[in-house]
Design an enzyme around this catalytic site. Structure first.
Site, PDB file in Angstrom:
ATOM      1  N   ASP A   1       0.743  -1.109  -0.025  1.00  0.00           N
ATOM      2  CA  ASP A   1      -0.044  -0.008  -0.004  1.00  0.00           C
ATOM      3  C   ASP A   1       0.980   1.465  -0.097  1.00  0.00           C
ATOM      4  OD1 ASP A   1       1.230  -0.191   2.477  1.00  0.00           O
ATOM      5  OD2 ASP A   1      -0.585  -0.239   3.748  1.00  0.00           O
TER       6      ASP A   1
ATOM      7  N   ASN B   1      -7.393   0.204  14.218  1.00  0.00           N
ATOM      8  CA  ASN B   1      -8.801   0.190  14.015  1.00  0.00           C
ATOM      9  C   ASN B   1      -8.986  -1.212  12.967  1.00  0.00           C
ATOM     10  OD1 ASN B   1      -7.455   0.522  11.405  1.00  0.00           O
ATOM     11  ND2 ASN B   1      -8.633   2.329  10.856  1.00  0.00           N
TER      12      ASN B   1
ATOM     13  N   HIS C   1      -7.422  -2.231  10.375  1.00  0.00           N
ATOM     14  CA  HIS C   1      -7.347  -2.410   9.070  1.00  0.00           C
ATOM     15  C   HIS C   1      -6.165  -3.287   8.533  1.00  0.00           C
ATOM     16  CE1 HIS C   1      -4.302   1.262   8.467  1.00  0.00           C
ATOM     17  NE2 HIS C   1      -3.640   0.279   9.199  1.00  0.00           N
TER      18      HIS C   1
ATOM     19  N   GLU D   1      -9.716  -0.001   5.021  1.00  0.00           N
ATOM     20  CA  GLU D   1     -10.132   0.328   6.244  1.00  0.00           C
ATOM     21  C   GLU D   1     -11.701  -0.044   6.529  1.00  0.00           C
ATOM     22  OE1 GLU D   1      -8.017   2.202   7.761  1.00  0.00           O
ATOM     23  OE2 GLU D   1      -7.285   3.845   6.811  1.00  0.00           O
TER      24      GLU D   1
HETATM   25  P1  PGA Z   1       2.185  -0.642  12.726  1.00  0.00           P
HETATM   26  O1  PGA Z   1       1.087  -0.373  11.594  1.00  0.00           O
HETATM   27  O2  PGA Z   1       3.016  -1.845  12.049  1.00  0.00           O
HETATM   28  O3  PGA Z   1       3.005   0.567  12.301  1.00  0.00           O
HETATM   29  O4  PGA Z   1       1.370  -0.839  14.043  1.00  0.00           O
HETATM   30  C1  PGA Z   1       0.255  -1.468  11.376  1.00  0.00           C
HETATM   31  C2  PGA Z   1      -0.977  -1.036  10.418  1.00  0.00           C
HETATM   32  O5  PGA Z   1      -1.440   0.096  10.388  1.00  0.00           O
HETATM   33  O6  PGA Z   1      -1.245  -1.828   9.404  1.00  0.00           O
END
Ligand code: PGA
Length: 242
Positions: A67, A136, A138, A143
Site C-alpha cells: 500500500d 482500527n 485495517h 479501512e
Molecule cells: P504498525 O501499523 O505496524 O506501524 O503498527 C500497522 C498497520 O497500520 O497496518
C-alpha cells in the site's frame, strides 16, 4: 486461523522469518508481499541478516508492495515505499525487476491499480502475504467498512489511520487517501500471516480473534481464509480469553 504466541517481539519476528525462509527454500520463485510500518521491522532485520549470512536466496522471488499514501513516493520520508525500500528491498539487494510497487502519484489511478493487479495475475497469485494489523483493524489501507470484493483500489482513510499514521512522518502530514491491494488479493493469497505486537494492539487483537467477522474490522475477515496464521507477542495476546 492458527495463533502462535511468542514470548517477545524478537521471537515473534524470528518465527515469521522462519516461515518466509522455509517458503523461499521450497519455492525459489515465490511471490511475496510485505507491509511497511513498525510491526515488520524486526522481521526485516532477521531476513536481511539471513540473506547476508547466505541462509536464504531471494534472487528468484518477486516482491509486491502492499500500500501507499496517495500522492507520495520514496522521496517522502515516512511513505510506505521509503520504509520498505530502505529497510528491506535495498538491504536485500533486490533488483528493480523483482519489486513492484504502487505509483501513488500516477495521474490515472484506476490504471495504476489495474497494473498491479495484472502483475499479480500474471505471476499466478501471491504465495505469501505478511500483514500488520492497524489500531482500527485495517489491513494495508483496507479501512473499516471496506468491500471484501476489491482488488487494488483507492480508499478514503479512516480517522484513526490519519491520526496513527502521523508517527511515520518527521512533521505533521496531511493524510487523506490511500492506494492498497484489496481484501480479495489477501483472500486469494496461498498463505496469509497477520502479525501484531505490543500492549497497544491487545484490544484490536481480541476483536480480530473473538469478535464478529465483519468488514468493520477488516482483519477479522481473515478468519475465513483457509490458510491463515496470526503471530502475536505475549503483550498483544493479553486481552485474549483463550
Ligand atoms: P504498525 O501499523 O505496524 O506501524 O503498527 C500497522 C498497520 O497500520 O497496518
Amino acid at each position: 486461523m492458527d495463533i502462535t504466541i511468542s514470548e517477545s517481539y524478537e521471537a515473534l519476528s524470528a518465527n515469521v522469518a522462519k516461515e518466509v525462509i522455509e517458503l523461499v527454500h521450497r519455492k525459489t520463485n515465490a511471490v511475496l508481499c510485505f507491509p511497511s510500518g513498525d510491526t515488520p521491522m524486526g522481521l526485516f532485520k532477521v531476513l536481511v541478516n539471513a540473506k547476508r549470512e547466505g541462509k536464504v536466496d531471494f534472487s528468484g522471488c518477486a516482491f509486491i508492495g502492499l500500500d501507499e499514501w496517495l500522492g507520495m513516493d520514496e522521496s517522502d520520508e515516512g511513505s510506505c515505499k521509503y520504509f520498505i525500500y530502505s529497510e528491506l528491498f535495498i538491504p536485500l539487494g533486490l533488483s528493480p525487476e523483482q519489486t513492484y510497487f504502487f505509483d501513488a502519484k500516477a495521474a490515472d489511478l484506476p490504471k495504476e491499480c489495474n497494473r498491479i493487479d495484472q502483475v499479480i495475475f500474471e505471476k499466478g497469485g501471491i504465495d505469501l502475504m505478511v500483514l500488520g494489523i492497524g489500531m482500527n483493524g485495517h489491513l494495508g489501507l483496507n479501512e473499516p467498512g471496506i468491500s471484501p470484493d476489491n482488488y487494488s483500489h483507492v480508499m478514503e482513510l479512516d480517522k484513526v489511520t490519519k491520526v496513527v499514521g502521523q508517527k511515520y512522518f518527521p512533521a505533521e502530514t496531511l493524510l487523506s487517501k490511500g492506494i492498497s491491494l484489496g481484501i480479495r488479493h489477501i483472500m486469494e493469497s496461498n498463505r496469509v500471516i497477520l502479525m501484531a505486537n505490543g500492549k497497544r494492539k491487545s484490544d484490536i487483537v481480541r476483536l480480530v480473534v473473538e469478535g464478529k467477522i465483519s468488514n468493520q474490522i477488516p482483519a477479522s475477515l481473515i478468519r475465513n481464509h483457509p490458510n491463515a496464521a496470526l503471530y502475536l507477542d505475549f503483550e498483544s495476546s493479553q486481552s485474549l480469553r483463550i
